[in-house]
Design a protein around this motif. Structure first.
Motif, mmCIF file in Angstrom:
data_model
loop_
_atom_site.group_PDB
_atom_site.id
_atom_site.type_symbol
_atom_site.label_atom_id
_atom_site.label_comp_id
_atom_site.label_asym_id
_atom_site.label_seq_id
_atom_site.Cartn_x
_atom_site.Cartn_y
_atom_site.Cartn_z
ATOM 1 N N UNK A 11 3.934 39.290 -55.666
ATOM 2 C CA UNK A 11 3.810 39.697 -54.260
ATOM 3 C C UNK A 11 2.722 38.896 -53.559
ATOM 4 N N UNK A 12 1.590 38.715 -54.221
ATOM 5 C CA UNK A 12 0.486 37.940 -53.629
ATOM 6 C C UNK A 12 0.909 36.485 -53.420
ATOM 7 N N UNK A 13 1.590 35.911 -54.412
ATOM 8 C CA UNK A 13 2.057 34.526 -54.283
ATOM 9 C C UNK A 13 3.079 34.399 -53.156
ATOM 10 N N UNK A 14 3.949 35.373 -53.009
ATOM 11 C CA UNK A 14 4.942 35.355 -51.939
ATOM 12 C C UNK A 14 4.284 35.422 -50.570
ATOM 13 N N UNK A 15 3.342 36.327 -50.404
ATOM 14 C CA UNK A 15 2.626 36.453 -49.122
ATOM 15 C C UNK A 15 1.831 35.189 -48.828
ATOM 16 N N UNK A 16 1.159 34.645 -49.838
ATOM 17 C CA UNK A 16 0.404 33.405 -49.654
ATOM 18 C C UNK A 16 1.311 32.239 -49.292
ATOM 19 N N UNK A 17 2.465 32.153 -49.915
ATOM 20 C CA UNK A 17 3.408 31.081 -49.615
ATOM 21 C C UNK A 17 3.958 31.167 -48.211
ATOM 22 N N UNK A 18 4.256 32.383 -47.759
ATOM 23 C CA UNK A 18 4.747 32.570 -46.393
ATOM 24 C C UNK A 18 3.670 32.188 -45.385
ATOM 25 N N UNK A 19 2.442 32.622 -45.618
ATOM 26 C CA UNK A 19 1.346 32.307 -44.696
ATOM 27 C C UNK A 19 1.084 30.801 -44.675
ATOM 28 N N UNK A 20 1.034 30.184 -45.834
ATOM 29 C CA UNK A 20 0.795 28.743 -45.907
ATOM 30 C C UNK A 20 1.931 27.968 -45.240
ATOM 31 N N UNK A 21 3.156 28.368 -45.468
ATOM 32 C CA UNK A 21 4.307 27.719 -44.842
ATOM 33 C C UNK A 21 4.268 27.842 -43.335
ATOM 34 N N UNK A 22 3.874 29.004 -42.828
ATOM 35 C CA UNK A 22 3.772 29.205 -41.383
ATOM 36 C C UNK A 22 2.755 28.244 -40.775
ATOM 37 N N UNK A 23 1.574 28.151 -41.368
ATOM 38 C CA UNK A 23 0.534 27.303 -40.796
ATOM 39 C C UNK A 23 0.881 25.821 -40.911
ATOM 40 N N UNK A 24 1.516 25.412 -41.985
ATOM 41 C CA UNK A 24 1.945 24.015 -42.120
ATOM 42 C C UNK A 24 2.999 23.690 -41.076
ATOM 43 N N UNK A 25 3.975 24.578 -40.887
ATOM 44 C CA UNK A 25 5.019 24.342 -39.881
ATOM 45 C C UNK A 25 4.436 24.330 -38.473
ATOM 46 N N UNK A 26 3.473 25.202 -38.204
ATOM 47 C CA UNK A 26 2.836 25.251 -36.886
ATOM 48 C C UNK A 26 2.086 23.947 -36.601
ATOM 49 N N UNK A 27 1.330 23.471 -37.579
ATOM 50 C CA UNK A 27 0.573 22.227 -37.410
ATOM 51 C C UNK A 27 1.519 21.047 -37.197
ATOM 52 N N UNK A 28 2.614 21.006 -37.967
ATOM 53 C CA UNK A 28 3.598 19.935 -37.822
ATOM 54 C C UNK A 28 4.207 19.932 -36.426
ATOM 55 N N UNK A 29 4.586 21.099 -35.918
ATOM 56 C CA UNK A 29 5.203 21.174 -34.594
ATOM 57 C C UNK A 29 4.208 20.813 -33.489
#
Length: 78
Positions: A11-29
């Motif tokens: 669960x912690x890895x899933x939440x961390x992955x979602x948060x990290x993916x969101x910030x990477x996608x935001x920075x890219x856009x």
């Protein structure tokens, strides 16, 4: 006990992955939109002509400067 620990780690890895993916996608856009602005001078000129206005270069430059000012404003908060 090991099963509970495994579930918590998943669960912690899933939440961390979602948060990290969101910030990477935001920075890219944000970088993509900064390098490739959605409206350029030609598009602005065409829009003004469609609205029945005869665009002067001065008016186009003013509108582009205003749009760039608004676009750069959120970056200064950081």
């Amino acid at each position: 006990m090991n099963l509970v620990l495994a579930i918590v780690l998943i669960v912690v890895a899933l939440i961390g992955g979602v948060a990290l993916g969101f910030f990477i996608a935001r920075k890219y856009m944000m970088n993509y939109l900064k390098e490739n602005p959605p409206i350029n001078e030609q598009m602005l000129r065409m829009m003004m002509m469609q609205m029945g206005q005869k665009p002067s270069q001065k008016k186009i430059n003013q509108m582009m400067a205003q749009m760039n000012k608004v676009q750069d404003k959120p970056d200064k908060k950081k």
